[in-house]
Design an enzyme around this catalytic site. Structure first.
Site, PDB file in Angstrom:
ATOM      1  N   HIS A 181       0.881  -1.173   0.000  1.00 40.76           N
ATOM      2  CA  HIS A 181       0.000   0.000   0.000  1.00 40.76           C
ATOM      3  C   HIS A 181       0.914   1.217   0.000  1.00 40.76           C
ATOM      4  O   HIS A 181       2.021   1.164   0.534  1.00 40.76           O
ATOM      5  CB  HIS A 181      -0.826   0.099   1.280  1.00 40.76           C
ATOM      6  CG  HIS A 181      -1.718  -1.065   1.559  1.00 40.76           C
ATOM      7  ND1 HIS A 181      -1.286  -2.194   2.185  1.00 40.76           N
ATOM      8  CD2 HIS A 181      -3.030  -1.246   1.318  1.00 40.76           C
ATOM      9  CE1 HIS A 181      -2.300  -3.031   2.309  1.00 40.76           C
ATOM     10  NE2 HIS A 181      -3.369  -2.494   1.791  1.00 40.76           N
ATOM     11  N   ASP A 209       2.366   1.803   3.379  1.00 38.59           N
ATOM     12  CA  ASP A 209       3.301   0.815   3.941  1.00 38.59           C
ATOM     13  C   ASP A 209       4.733   1.337   3.782  1.00 38.59           C
ATOM     14  O   ASP A 209       5.623   0.979   4.549  1.00 38.59           O
ATOM     15  CB  ASP A 209       3.213  -0.525   3.199  1.00 38.59           C
ATOM     16  CG  ASP A 209       1.865  -1.189   3.350  1.00 38.59           C
ATOM     17  OD1 ASP A 209       1.137  -0.864   4.300  1.00 38.59           O
ATOM     18  OD2 ASP A 209       1.545  -2.047   2.495  1.00 38.59           O
ATOM     19  N   MET A 252       2.374  -5.931  -7.641  1.00 37.12           N
ATOM     20  CA  MET A 252       1.051  -5.398  -7.308  1.00 37.12           C
ATOM     21  C   MET A 252       1.186  -4.237  -6.326  1.00 37.12           C
ATOM     22  O   MET A 252       2.039  -4.254  -5.454  1.00 37.12           O
ATOM     23  CB  MET A 252       0.205  -6.528  -6.690  1.00 37.12           C
ATOM     24  CG  MET A 252      -1.178  -6.134  -6.242  1.00 37.12           C
ATOM     25  SD  MET A 252      -1.255  -5.475  -4.559  1.00 37.12           S
ATOM     26  CE  MET A 252      -1.877  -6.889  -3.664  1.00 37.12           C
ATOM     27  N   LYS A 282     -14.665  -8.978   0.522  1.00 36.22           N
ATOM     28  CA  LYS A 282     -14.603  -9.449   1.911  1.00 36.22           C
ATOM     29  C   LYS A 282     -15.980  -9.226   2.505  1.00 36.22           C
ATOM     30  O   LYS A 282     -16.585  -8.170   2.258  1.00 36.22           O
ATOM     31  CB  LYS A 282     -13.528  -8.663   2.676  1.00 36.22           C
ATOM     32  CG  LYS A 282     -13.274  -9.172   4.085  1.00 36.22           C
ATOM     33  CD  LYS A 282     -12.104  -8.439   4.746  1.00 36.22           C
ATOM     34  CE  LYS A 282     -11.856  -9.000   6.128  1.00 36.22           C
ATOM     35  NZ  LYS A 282     -10.762  -8.288   6.830  1.00 36.22           N
ATOM     36  N   GLU A 330      -9.533 -13.822  -1.761  1.00 37.24           N
ATOM     37  CA  GLU A 330      -8.687 -14.215  -0.620  1.00 37.24           C
ATOM     38  C   GLU A 330      -9.315 -15.401   0.101  1.00 37.24           C
ATOM     39  O   GLU A 330     -10.505 -15.377   0.436  1.00 37.24           O
ATOM     40  CB  GLU A 330      -8.519 -13.031   0.347  1.00 37.24           C
ATOM     41  CG  GLU A 330      -7.770 -13.464   1.608  1.00 37.24           C
ATOM     42  CD  GLU A 330      -7.378 -12.336   2.537  1.00 37.24           C
ATOM     43  OE1 GLU A 330      -6.938 -11.280   2.042  1.00 37.24           O
ATOM     44  OE2 GLU A 330      -7.514 -12.537   3.759  1.00 37.24           O
ATOM     45  N   HIS A 343     -11.342 -14.693   3.209  1.00 33.96           N
ATOM     46  CA  HIS A 343     -12.557 -13.886   3.106  1.00 33.96           C
ATOM     47  C   HIS A 343     -13.783 -14.709   2.717  1.00 33.96           C
ATOM     48  O   HIS A 343     -14.852 -14.519   3.296  1.00 33.96           O
ATOM     49  CB  HIS A 343     -12.334 -12.728   2.130  1.00 33.96           C
ATOM     50  CG  HIS A 343     -11.262 -11.778   2.607  1.00 33.96           C
ATOM     51  ND1 HIS A 343     -10.828 -10.713   1.870  1.00 33.96           N
ATOM     52  CD2 HIS A 343     -10.542 -11.755   3.765  1.00 33.96           C
ATOM     53  CE1 HIS A 343      -9.889 -10.057   2.553  1.00 33.96           C
ATOM     54  NE2 HIS A 343      -9.703 -10.682   3.697  1.00 33.96           N
ATOM     55  N   ASP A 403      -1.283 -13.265   1.632  1.00 29.13           N
ATOM     56  CA  ASP A 403      -1.807 -12.144   2.422  1.00 29.13           C
ATOM     57  C   ASP A 403      -2.124 -12.664   3.814  1.00 29.13           C
ATOM     58  O   ASP A 403      -3.279 -12.883   4.172  1.00 29.13           O
ATOM     59  CB  ASP A 403      -3.051 -11.542   1.757  1.00 29.13           C
ATOM     60  CG  ASP A 403      -3.445 -10.244   2.445  1.00 29.13           C
ATOM     61  OD1 ASP A 403      -2.636  -9.743   3.246  1.00 29.13           O
ATOM     62  OD2 ASP A 403      -4.551  -9.745   2.199  1.00 29.13           O
TER      63      ASP A 403
HETATM   64  C1  GLT Z   1      -5.725  -5.707   4.535  1.00 34.46           C
HETATM   65  C2  GLT Z   1      -6.777  -6.671   4.097  1.00 34.46           C
HETATM   66  C3  GLT Z   1      -6.309  -7.521   2.984  1.00 34.46           C
HETATM   67  C4  GLT Z   1      -6.095  -6.760   1.711  1.00 34.46           C
HETATM   68  C5  GLT Z   1      -5.005  -5.778   1.799  1.00 34.46           C
HETATM   69  C6  GLT Z   1      -4.999  -4.951   0.551  1.00 34.46           C
HETATM   70  S1  GLT Z   1      -4.971  -4.864   3.244  1.00 34.46           S
HETATM   71  O1  GLT Z   1      -4.720  -6.379   5.227  1.00 34.46           O
HETATM   72  O2  GLT Z   1      -7.158  -7.476   5.219  1.00 34.46           O
HETATM   73  O3  GLT Z   1      -7.152  -8.612   2.742  1.00 34.46           O
HETATM   74  O4  GLT Z   1      -5.691  -7.671   0.721  1.00 34.46           O
HETATM   75  O5  GLT Z   1      -5.566  -3.708   0.732  1.00 34.46           O
HETATM   76 MN    MN Z   2      -6.232  -9.743   1.076  1.00 37.06          MN
HETATM   77 MN    MN Z   3      -7.737 -11.238   5.214  1.00 33.43          MN
END
Ligand code: GLT
Ligand code: MN
Ligand code: MN
Length: 387
Positions: A55, A58, A89, A184, A218, A221, A288
């Protein structure tokens, strides 16, 4: 004997925010000291990673002066080139600043929406400077706790307008980004807009340039919402929309845990790796996730090594699965081919008439055992190292 040692050819990436996670949570202070970005790059290179993602904040803290920004970026770039690490990315922090507490692109305040656009353009400039080709949108604050504000339909429109705008900005600058929406279901908002991979895919079809947009699913999520992540990834692949992927692990129905890849749902992780490796997906495999809050720096590197090692072990298992005669015979028996029926399943008025008239032996169709119990047990034995 394979060593499961990753190399850049495996295209594993981590975020500065993942290996740099200091172990803060809503109930407790950091448990680890912050590590500088150039050092994180060096350590990731030593472990065999391909790249690092970030980010804007970061690397460059909110409110940094221009000189400070330039120094931080220069030090980071030097470390990237010294260690041969890529930045595939980039993304924007649109969630930390209190200005975004009720949304960024979907804030009810037009000034906040404009600020979110400005911040994202500056972050896209930084990502391009570092060589990023994929730009992620995780709308962490795009959502609500209460719907008394009555902005649901407006929010979708504002979100769409912002994404259309930023796609045009990318083109006007010649950046060539491909954009990936990351869904998410909740956390930090009670309900986040576009909560699942399916919602994001549906929304992309409403954008002005849908071909520039895909998804960044993800593991944690979809799993938080009780959904099957591998199924979601399959749908993204089928739609030609898997632009990026966030790998980690998660106990179902909990807060977002971002656990080490393969640490919790090992069988689901296996089917996911098998799917990815058999698909045309050639993008980065981004972890992640972060080390447990209990860990010190050594634990952080054990975590990062573990994510990659488990992926490679599961990739090896997928190859064993494909080469296992008994498993392949069971798989072949599971599928029933019937050329006459297949032919009738291509539409023409004649085929439709013939299929309508065909007499099926329903009892025989219902009586057939597909052998999935045995096939699944063979898979479990393979994963446990018994085959
Ligand atoms: C954050 C979130 C992640 C995202 C990131 C990208 S930041 O940690 O929980 O799932 O991928 O913004
Ligand atoms: Mn993520
Ligand atoms: Mn996450």
């Amino acid at each position: 004997m394979t060593t499961y040692q990753p190399t850049p050819a495996d295209r594993f990436t981590f975020g500065l925010w993942t290996v740099g996670n200091v172990g803060r949570d809503p109930f407790g202070e950091p448990t680890r000291a912050a590590m500088q970005a150039p050092y994180l790059v060096q350590k990731l290179a030593e472990l065999g990673a391909y790249g690092v993602n970030l980010h804007d904040n970061d690397l460059v803290p909110l409110g940094a002066s221009a000189a400070e920004r330039d120094r931080l970026v220069a030090d980071f770039r030097r470390s990237l080139s010294d260690h041969g690490v890529r930045v595939p990315m980039a993304t924007t922090n649109l969630f930390g600043d209190p200005a975004f507490k009720d949304g960024a692109f979907t804030s009810a305040d037009a000034r906040v929406r404009a600020y979110a656009l400005q911040k994202t353009m500056l972050s896209m400039d930084l990502g391009h400077e570092l060589g990023a080709e994929t730009y992620v949108f995780w709308g962490g604050r795009e959502g609500s706790e209460v719907d008394a504000g009555g902005k649901l339909l407006d929010s979708l429109g504002w979100f769409r307008d912002s994404l259309n705008y930023l796609a045009e900005y990318s083109q006007s600058q010649g950046y060539g980004y491909r954009f990936a929406l990351e869904p998410k279901p909740n956390e930090p908002r009670a309900d986040i807009f576009l909560p699942t991979v399916g919602s994001a895919l549906g929304f992309i079809a409403t954008l002005e340039q849908p071909e520039l947009f895909g998804v960044n699913p993800e593991f944690a999520h979809e799993t938080m919402a009780g959904l099957n992540f591998t199924h979601a990834v399959a749908q993204a692949i089928d739609a030609g929309k898997l632009f990026h992927i966030d790998l980690n692990d998660q106990k179902m129905g909990r807060f977002d845990q971002d656990l080490r890849f393969g640490s919790e749902n090992i069988k689901a992780a296996f089917f996911l790796v098998q799917l990815l490796e058999s698909s045309a997906y050639a993008g980065p495999k981004h972890f992640d996730a972060h080390a447990l809050r209990t860990e010190d720096e050594a634990g952080v590197w054990a975590f990062a090594r573990g994510c990659m090692r488990t992926y490679l072990m599961l990739r090896d298992k997928a190859q064993q699965f494909a080469a296992d005669g008994e498993i392949q015979a069971a798989l072949a028996a599971y599928r029933v081919e019937d050329q006459a029926m297949q032919a009738l399943s291509t539409f023409s008025p004649a085929n439709a008439a013939a299929l309508r008239a065909h007499a099926f032996d329903r009892a025989a169709l219902g009586a057939r055992g597909p052998g999935l119990e045995r096939l699944d047990q063979l898979t479990v034995e393979l994963l446990l190292g018994l085959r």
